[in-house]
Design a protein around this motif. Structure first.
Motif, PDB file in Angstrom:
ATOM      1  N   ALA A 108      97.113 -36.654  99.106  1.00 45.06           N
ATOM      2  CA  ALA A 108      96.511 -35.876  99.968  1.00 45.06           C
ATOM      3  C   ALA A 108      95.693 -36.734 101.181  1.00 45.06           C
ATOM      4  O   ALA A 108      95.263 -35.838 101.874  1.00 45.06           O
ATOM      5  CB  ALA A 108      95.663 -35.788  99.177  1.00 45.06           C
ATOM      6  N   ASN A 119      90.196 -33.316  97.078  1.00 44.21           N
ATOM      7  CA  ASN A 119      90.570 -33.405  97.404  1.00 44.21           C
ATOM      8  C   ASN A 119      92.107 -33.478  97.409  1.00 44.21           C
ATOM      9  O   ASN A 119      92.826 -32.629  98.259  1.00 44.21           O
ATOM     10  CB  ASN A 119      90.198 -34.625  98.905  1.00 44.21           C
ATOM     11  N   ASN A 120      92.765 -34.131  96.535  1.00 43.80           N
ATOM     12  CA  ASN A 120      94.059 -34.012  95.660  1.00 43.80           C
ATOM     13  C   ASN A 120      93.945 -32.503  95.305  1.00 43.80           C
ATOM     14  O   ASN A 120      94.915 -32.728  95.661  1.00 43.80           O
ATOM     15  CB  ASN A 120      93.914 -34.875  94.665  1.00 43.80           C
ATOM     16  N   LYS A 123      94.768 -30.112  98.603  1.00 49.05           N
ATOM     17  CA  LYS A 123      95.995 -30.497  98.540  1.00 49.05           C
ATOM     18  C   LYS A 123      97.504 -29.397  97.794  1.00 49.05           C
ATOM     19  O   LYS A 123      98.527 -28.973  98.511  1.00 49.05           O
ATOM     20  CB  LYS A 123      96.208 -31.615  98.893  1.00 49.05           C
TER      21      LYS A 123
END
Length: 404
Positions: A108, A119-120, A123
């Motif tokens: 990510a 954030n991960n 993604k």
């Protein structure tokens, strides 16, 4: 004056009985839910998303549990921030060892204006296949049973249910004081999960229809957020949809902690609650503040009576009523235990062995909650998996110290 003190003592007993009533209601709800067939045959196409960072205790054991899910149409997406994360190589090996499972490993990148976990997750959401029906988000330190995903998605068959959630039970490995105290502190929040008005999503295990995820604009709300579960809770509720707790999806996290780790974790949960759910934070703050102040007052009055500084028998009775908060907190644990045992029957022996410690530590857990509340007054900063964040608001997160 004595009658005022006595009235405070009576009110303390009444107030300390409310958590016991909540625990009784929770036990009733859990027994009713577990008495129903947990599998109604609903089989949407699922994408299971697991953000990973570093190697948790028993990391490989936990990750293998995701590959062992008994679900006919499931894709597993694992995500790390960077390729040099220690988890990345371990996950690559795990994917190669399970060719029968549809699994992908994504990178990510480092988050700059939101939590790394989110954030991960974002993604992974961007890479989800078009025909996916349900998104399931889980944490890498959880250890789900083979039927976990199958049970978690069942409530979503009802279109009025916006999100289905599990919850975590910290299972101390060696039974150390701080590990058991963290478990007791965390367990205090479980009683709200069956209340449609007060429950919430837990980010370690939550399922949402992809259509609902998009309609509620969760990805937009996550753009500058730190807490995935508090944010998605608010998003789902803003559309008038319900959140459903699935008792079969109480998941265990097997790990111990030091005093510093316990304090850091409980402080972090409290600070996040202050930013994302201030009404709940205020209720908890007032409850623990008033309860512990009354408990301290009871101790002072009893000491004064024993030392002959106070001779009024009504003051003695008042102090005993105030100190009744302690056995009432223990009684709360006694009422709650059968519900936890019903949800985690495979851990019955260990939970029963830990039960006396849970009861004895209940008052200390309340004091810890007060310490957390006081600490959260002065900061919106937390450190989470090695990264320091400042939450300016639910929609503004600043990365103070980036990952190396």
């Amino acid at each position: 004056m004595s009658w005022v003190v006595f009235l405070i003592g009576v009110l303390a007993v009444v107030a300390s009985g409310l958590p016991v009533l909540l625990a009784r209601r929770f036990l009733r709800d859990i027994r009713e839910d577990l008495g129903r067939n947990p599998d109604r045959g609903y089989r949407p196409r699922v994408t299971l998303i697991v953000p990973c960072k570093g190697l948790d205790p028993d990391f490989n054991v936990n990750i293998r549990a995701f590959f062992a899910q008994d679900y006919p149409d499931l894709e597993l997406i694992l995500v790390t921030a960077t390729r040099d994360d220690p988890a990345h190589e371990a996950l690559e090996k795990m994917i190669h060892a399970h060719p029968q499972v549809r699994a992908r490993l994504l990178v990510a990148g480092i988050a700059t204006g939101r939590g790394q976990k989110i954030n991960n997750q974002l993604k992974a959401v961007a890479e989800v296949e078009a025909d996916t029906d349900v998104l399931v988000f889980m944490d890498s330190d959880a250890r789900p049973k083979p039927a976990f995903v199958r049970h978690l998605v069942q409530p979503l068959e009802n279109k009025q249910t916006g999100l289905a959630t599990g919850f975590r039970w910290y299972m101390p490995v060696t039974g150390g004081l701080w590990s058991v105290l963290r478990s007791a502190w965390n367990g205090g929040g479980v009683v709200f999960l069956t209340d449609p008005q007060a429950n919430y999503a837990w980010g370690g295990a939550m399922a949402i229809r992809k259509e609902t995820f998009e309609t509620c604009r969760v990805a937009d709300r996550w753009q500058n957020a730190l807490s995935d579960d508090m944010t998605i809770t608010n998003a789902v509720r803003s559309r008038g949809l319900g959140i459903r707790f699935v008792p079969h999806c109480l998941v265990t996290t097997h790990e111990d902690c030091t005093f510093a780790q316990m304090l850091e974790w409980t402080n972090r949960q409290t600070i996040i609650a202050k930013v994302y759910h201030p009404a709940l934070w205020w209720k908890i703050a007032l409850a623990h503040c008033v309860g512990n102040v009354i408990l301290l007052l009871g101790m002072v009055l009893l000491l004064g009576y024993l030392l002959d500084w106070i001779a009024d028998p009504l003051i003695l009775l008042s102090s005993l009523l105030m100190l009744a908060i302690i056995p009432m907190e223990m009684l709360n644990g006694l009422v709650l235990l059968p519900a936890v045992l019903a949800m985690l029957p495979e851990h019955r022996r260990k939970l029963v062995r830990l039960f006396p410690a849970y009861c004895l530590l209940a008052p200390l857990a309340s004091i810890l909650a007060l310490v957390n509340t006081i600490s959260s007054f002065f900061t919106n900063r937390i450190t989470w998996r090695g990264v320091t964040y400042e939450m300016r608001s639910p929609t503004e997160t600043i990365v103070i110290q980036e990952q190396s």
